[in-house]
Design a protein around this motif. Structure first.
Motif, PDB file in Angstrom:
ATOM      1  N   ARG A  98       0.830  -1.205   0.000  1.00 40.00           N
ATOM      2  CA  ARG A  98       0.000   0.000   0.000  1.00 40.00           C
ATOM      3  C   ARG A  98       0.863   1.253   0.000  1.00 40.00           C
ATOM      4  NH1 ARG A  98      -4.109   2.376  -2.130  1.00 40.00           N
ATOM      5  NH2 ARG A  98      -4.854   4.139  -0.899  1.00 40.00           N
ATOM      6  N   ARG A  99       1.948   1.243   0.781  1.00 36.60           N
ATOM      7  CA  ARG A  99       2.829   2.395   0.818  1.00 36.60           C
ATOM      8  C   ARG A  99       3.382   2.720  -0.574  1.00 36.60           C
ATOM      9  NH1 ARG A  99       7.364   0.270   3.277  1.00 36.60           N
ATOM     10  NH2 ARG A  99       7.979  -0.183   1.136  1.00 36.60           N
ATOM     11  N   ASP A 100       3.626   1.668  -1.360  1.00 38.64           N
ATOM     12  CA  ASP A 100       4.203   1.859  -2.688  1.00 38.64           C
ATOM     13  C   ASP A 100       3.147   2.070  -3.771  1.00 38.64           C
ATOM     14  OD1 ASP A 100       6.712   1.624  -1.599  1.00 38.64           O
ATOM     15  OD2 ASP A 100       6.926  -0.501  -2.059  1.00 38.64           O
ATOM     16  N   GLY A 101       1.880   2.115  -3.365  1.00 39.29           N
ATOM     17  CA  GLY A 101       0.824   2.493  -4.298  1.00 39.29           C
ATOM     18  C   GLY A 101       0.100   1.347  -4.979  1.00 39.29           C
ATOM     19  N   TYR A 102       0.425   0.102  -4.638  1.00 40.15           N
ATOM     20  CA  TYR A 102      -0.262  -1.028  -5.266  1.00 40.15           C
ATOM     21  C   TYR A 102      -1.691  -1.142  -4.744  1.00 40.15           C
ATOM     22  CZ  TYR A 102       4.426  -2.387  -6.751  1.00 40.15           C
ATOM     23  OH  TYR A 102       5.679  -2.404  -7.310  1.00 40.15           O
ATOM     24  N   ASN A 103      -2.561  -1.707  -5.576  1.00 42.54           N
ATOM     25  CA  ASN A 103      -3.972  -1.786  -5.170  1.00 42.54           C
ATOM     26  C   ASN A 103      -4.578  -3.183  -5.265  1.00 42.54           C
ATOM     27  OD1 ASN A 103      -4.246  -2.068  -7.959  1.00 42.54           O
ATOM     28  ND2 ASN A 103      -5.102  -0.006  -8.267  1.00 42.54           N
ATOM     29  N   ILE A 155      -6.301  -2.568  -0.205  1.00 41.29           N
ATOM     30  CA  ILE A 155      -5.824  -3.407  -1.303  1.00 41.29           C
ATOM     31  C   ILE A 155      -6.879  -4.469  -1.607  1.00 41.29           C
ATOM     32  CG2 ILE A 155      -4.092  -5.131  -1.971  1.00 41.29           C
ATOM     33  CD1 ILE A 155      -2.044  -3.543  -0.418  1.00 41.29           C
ATOM     34  N   TYR A 156      -7.200  -4.617  -2.878  1.00 39.41           N
ATOM     35  CA  TYR A 156      -8.156  -5.634  -3.305  1.00 39.41           C
ATOM     36  C   TYR A 156      -7.462  -7.002  -3.399  1.00 39.41           C
ATOM     37  CZ  TYR A 156     -11.380  -1.877  -4.561  1.00 39.41           C
ATOM     38  OH  TYR A 156     -12.226  -0.797  -4.521  1.00 39.41           O
ATOM     39  N   VAL A 157      -8.236  -8.043  -3.139  1.00 36.69           N
ATOM     40  CA  VAL A 157      -7.724  -9.413  -3.166  1.00 36.69           C
ATOM     41  C   VAL A 157      -8.286 -10.138  -4.385  1.00 36.69           C
ATOM     42  CG1 VAL A 157      -7.565 -11.610  -1.915  1.00 36.69           C
ATOM     43  CG2 VAL A 157      -7.564  -9.437  -0.648  1.00 36.69           C
TER      44      VAL A 157
END
Length: 457
Positions: A98-103, A155-157
């Motif tokens: 999340r810190r690095d912007g991934y979703n 973050i979506y799974v």
């Protein structure tokens, strides 16, 4: 990817990737994520955040933990295994993503393995003939815990439900069938035999209900989609494609002449569409009809084929069979991407791309999968860097992964999930660079906070 089993600056972006944290407490009530859907049903449809109607671009990683069968070279997905699930490690990874912007994070569910159980090491969602559950409760508890953690970090799974749990309940739903009489065997049965499809539908129904009960209806939006298969394929060394004679009548009720190449191909294509449509319909009828369904596959080029060809590479492994099999031939045929895009009505599809040590051409790979005929959203659910392909140079690999993302974006892909975040357990997986490796060199090129526009170098 299958396992051998039976498969800003980098410093700013990656600081603290491996830092140890205390055991995190599960969030009591994470704020629900907006549902992800599509903008329509036509060829120009796209994934959207339904709360804003803005385009949603999946960018993330595959999070994979593996365990080794005792005294054997077999590996299995242990991410959510009771007694092995590492909640603290998972939370640290999700926090860093999340810190690095991934979703999006993509994970594998383990259906269990009857051979492993017979060897004294049961695992997964299904524990054999004495297990009548809809899925090991403790295992599902761990999946729910992961979903709550992912939702906490926004973050979506994307869970992969490859096979139904290997236990008495689902075997009962599947029922018994005669593979010789049906003229369908091996991997091909999963997509062509009525009982196999029915058991998979039962699994999807139960999984939705069981997770909804555990995380609550508000957090079900944390699923990007449910993936019906990681890499769906047929094999030319199993019935009905192991000979060019006879007929086959799969679950769609149509009879095909196996002596006719067009019929052989249509039997596979139509069965893949039938399978996909039935799984999607099952979810639409479930307690959470807004959940999307997708399916993944590799390219024809990845298994040495220029494209769909009516299963010209075939052989028989049965005693006294016809054409003998050769060890240097890959008899796998992926689901046909163009056919699924046109007829399956899935919200999006998933195509896997790996630059391999031999010469790799993105255009050849896409051409083999008839990319020009594909419409609708397609993500790269797996792309990764083999060390050998980049001379064991992580910097070359980082730029190579960036370039692959840019090149696929410019060809119309809609999302990217790197293989893998930090999997290092097996020698097979150590052949690839990890996102977190060497202070996150690859992450420094892929992280959305470093490159907000995936189409730009």
């Amino acid at each position: 990817m299958r396992f051998r089993a039976m498969l800003a600056s980098a410093a700013l972006v990656c600081a603290g990737l491996g830092g140890a944290l205390a055991q995190p407490a599960a969030a009591a009530d994470p704020t629900p994520l907006p549902w992800i859907g599509t903008s329509g049903t036509g060829p120009d449809r796209e994934l959207i955040d339904t709360s804003t109607q803005q385009r949603f671009v999946p960018r993330g990683t595959n999070y994979v933990r593996l365990a080794k069968l005792r005294d054997d070279e077999a590996w299995w997905h242990s991410t959510f295994e009771p007694g092995r699930y590492d909640a603290a490690r998972a939370d640290r990874a999700l926090r860093a993503m999340r810190r690095d912007g991934y979703n999006v994070v993509r994970v594998f569910l383990d259906p269990g393995n009857e051979q492993h159980r017979l060897l004294g090491e049961p695992h997964g969602l299904g524990l054999g003939p004495d297990d009548t559950s809809r899925g090991t409760p403790a295992y599902l508890d761990n999946v729910a815990d992961f979903v709550r953690k992912a939702a906490t970090h926004r973050i979506y799974v994307l869970p992969i439900l490859d096979y139904y749990p290997q236990n008495a309940h689902y075997w009962g739903v599947r029922g018994h069938y005669d593979a010789i009489k049906l003229n369908i065997s091996g991997e091909n049965a999963l997509w062509m035999v009525e009982g196999e499809i029915r058991a998979k539908q039962e699994f999807f129904t139960n999984f939705v209900a069981d997770l909804r009960r555990r995380v609550g209806p508000r957090l079900m939006s944390a699923f990007l989609a449910l993936q019906a298969q990681n890499e769906a394929f047929y094999t030319g060394d199993a019935r009905p494609f192991s000979a060019k004679s006879g007929t086959v009548t799969p679950a769609n009720g149509v009879t095909y002449d196996l002596a006719v190449d067009a019929d052989r191909q249509q039997a596979a294509d139509a069965s893949a569409v039938e399978f996909a449509r039935r799984i999607a319909a099952t979810v639409r009828k479930s307690a959470e009809p807004r959940l999307m369904v997708t399916i993944g596959m590799f390219t024809y080029q990845a298994v040495g084929k220029a494209g769909p060809n009516g299963f010209q590479q075939f052989c028989s492994r049965e005693p006294g069979g016809g054409v003998p099999c050769r060890e240097n031939v890959d008899y796998r045929y992926p689901f046909r991407l163009s056919s699924l895009a046109q007829w399956a009505n899935l919200p999006f599809l998933d195509l896997h791309l790996y630059p391999v040590p031999a010469q790799f051409s993105l255009d050849d790979n896409l051409r083999s999968s008839e990319w020009a005929q594909v419409t609708g959203p397609v993500i790269v659910g797996e792309y990764g860097a083999f060390r050998e392909a980049f001379g064991n140079d992580v910097v070359r690999a980082a730029y190579g992964m960036r370039d692959l993302q840019v090149d696929t974006c410019r060809r119309g892909f809609d999302g990217w999930l790197f293989w893998t975040y930090d999997t290092e357990e097996s020698a097979d997986q150590q052949r690839l660079f990890r996102l977190t490796e060497q202070k996150g060199a690859i992450n420094g090129q892929l992280a959305p906070v470093a490159r907000p526009n995936a189409c730009a170098r």
